[in-house]
Design an enzyme around this catalytic site. Structure first.
Site, PDB file in Angstrom:
ATOM      1  N   PRO A  63      11.971  -5.476  15.250  1.00 23.22           N
ATOM      2  CA  PRO A  63      13.132  -5.491  14.861  1.00 23.22           C
ATOM      3  C   PRO A  63      13.757  -7.009  15.243  1.00 23.22           C
ATOM      4  O   PRO A  63      14.830  -7.406  14.780  1.00 23.22           O
ATOM      5  CB  PRO A  63      13.919  -4.349  15.345  1.00 23.22           C
ATOM      6  CG  PRO A  63      12.848  -3.398  15.597  1.00 23.22           C
ATOM      7  CD  PRO A  63      11.646  -4.030  15.992  1.00 23.22           C
ATOM      8  N   GLU A 102       8.265   3.015  22.946  1.00 18.40           N
ATOM      9  CA  GLU A 102       9.454   2.497  23.060  1.00 18.40           C
ATOM     10  C   GLU A 102       9.214   1.012  22.736  1.00 18.40           C
ATOM     11  O   GLU A 102      10.351   0.308  22.701  1.00 18.40           O
ATOM     12  CB  GLU A 102      10.142   2.964  24.391  1.00 18.40           C
ATOM     13  CG  GLU A 102      11.414   2.583  24.559  1.00 18.40           C
ATOM     14  CD  GLU A 102      12.240   3.372  23.696  1.00 18.40           C
ATOM     15  OE1 GLU A 102      13.561   3.147  23.515  1.00 18.40           O
ATOM     16  OE2 GLU A 102      11.912   4.693  23.269  1.00 18.40           O
ATOM     17  N   ARG A 113      -1.260  -9.922  -2.840  1.00 15.72           N
ATOM     18  CA  ARG A 113      -0.927 -10.141  -4.375  1.00 15.72           C
ATOM     19  C   ARG A 113      -0.780 -11.438  -4.833  1.00 15.72           C
ATOM     20  O   ARG A 113      -0.852 -11.859  -6.042  1.00 15.72           O
ATOM     21  CB  ARG A 113       0.226  -9.073  -4.692  1.00 15.72           C
ATOM     22  CG  ARG A 113       1.453  -9.451  -4.391  1.00 15.72           C
ATOM     23  CD  ARG A 113       2.557  -8.376  -4.623  1.00 15.72           C
ATOM     24  NE  ARG A 113       2.480  -8.018  -5.911  1.00 15.72           N
ATOM     25  CZ  ARG A 113       3.156  -8.774  -6.950  1.00 15.72           C
ATOM     26  NH1 ARG A 113       3.638  -9.678  -6.857  1.00 15.72           N
ATOM     27  NH2 ARG A 113       3.040  -8.144  -8.068  1.00 15.72           N
ATOM     28  N   ASP A 117       7.787 -12.448 -10.644  1.00 17.21           N
ATOM     29  CA  ASP A 117       8.311 -11.384  -9.556  1.00 17.21           C
ATOM     30  C   ASP A 117       9.775 -11.724  -8.986  1.00 17.21           C
ATOM     31  O   ASP A 117      10.302 -12.869  -9.365  1.00 17.21           O
ATOM     32  CB  ASP A 117       7.487 -11.480  -8.292  1.00 17.21           C
ATOM     33  CG  ASP A 117       6.371 -10.718  -8.603  1.00 17.21           C
ATOM     34  OD1 ASP A 117       6.095  -9.993  -9.452  1.00 17.21           O
ATOM     35  OD2 ASP A 117       5.160 -10.950  -7.697  1.00 17.21           O
TER      36      ASP A 117
END
Length: 259
Positions: free
Chosen positions: A97, A124, A162, A177
């Site tokens: 994060p 954790e 991709r 895209d």
């Protein structure tokens, strides 16, 4: 291109190696994915990879040593395989994060490289000393928390694979895209297929006209409308970068007046 995944759940790699576009490309040797379990780099009977955090608190923390030994083994293996060289080694990337949010431009940059060593955390977190010593980059998918880094790593890999030459059946698919420079970073336009009438809803007449210039103009207009409605921040980014034409601005102005 080769990705090496450090994970407690190596079986999760099958999702990319065996299925879909990425799976077919993996079978053709256009890219490879290797999974490394940190439990294989432990030295106790219980194959321990985690312990309680110093200072107390909930949860467990992944230990630095098994992860460090895994990185060292991977680097040696990549070097022996000729993927890396002594002067150019794969970056160690932690899914976290705290990382920079992954985006399409970053995926295109990765597609020009030789891959990475991806570290998937669990519990954790990971001992900060491993992060400080080994991790070159941290990457996030967004402001939310998952149970582990595996899903995030697979998403990252798929977004890169991709874009490799020969992976998609039609190379122009990637050029259309959402977020692609060919669309000035905007969202893609809506798509339709057979039948022409579905539950009383018809395909837009322009798409049936066979007039390529009109179709292209319609798709650009729809891309602008959709992006303005759902992601106006992308419109502002395109405008700031000088990516909007006079026709684009006229379309957006007409949209604002119609509200």
């Amino acid at each position: 291109m080769r990705f090496d995944l450090i994970t407690l759940f190596p079986d999760m790699c099958a999702a990319l190696r065996e299925h879909g576009v990425s799976g077919r490309a993996h079978q053709r040797g256009l890219w490879t994915l290797h999974a490394w379990n940190p439990r294989d780099f432990t030295h106790d009977a219980h194959r321990t990879v985690d312990d309680r955090p110093f200072g107390g608190g909930p949860g467990m923390v992944m230990m630095a040593e098994p992860l460090a030994l895994a990185v060292q083994a991977i680097r040696a293996d990549r070097l022996q395989a000729g993927v890396d060289s002594p002067d150019q080694v794969a970056p160690v990337v932690l899914l976290s994060p705290a990382g920079q949010v992954h985006h399409q431009a970053q995926a295109r940059g990765w597609a020009g490289g030789t891959g990475a060593i991806l570290v998937c955390g669990r519990y954790e977190g990971i001992d900060q000393r491993f992060i400080d010593h080994y991790v070159d980059q941290q990457v996030s998918l967004g402001d939310f928390v998952l149970s582990g880094g595996e899903l995030a790593a697979l998403v990252l890999i798929d977004s890169v694979v991709r874009l490799l030459p020969g992976v998609l059946h039609d190379a122009e698919s990637a050029e259309q895209d959402s977020f692609n420079p060919a669309l000035t970073g905007l969202l893609d336009s809506p798509h339709y297929t057979r039948p022409e009438v579905w539950r009383d809803q018809v395909v837009p007449e322009t798409l049936l006209s066979g007039h390529h210039a009109r179709i292209q103009a319609w798709r650009r207009q729809q891309s602008l409308h959709l992006t303005q409605a759902e992601r106006p921040d992308l419109v502002e980014q395109a405008r700031a970068a000088g990516g909007l034409s006079r026709q684009d601005e006229a379309c957006l102005d007409a949209l604002d007046k119609a509200r």
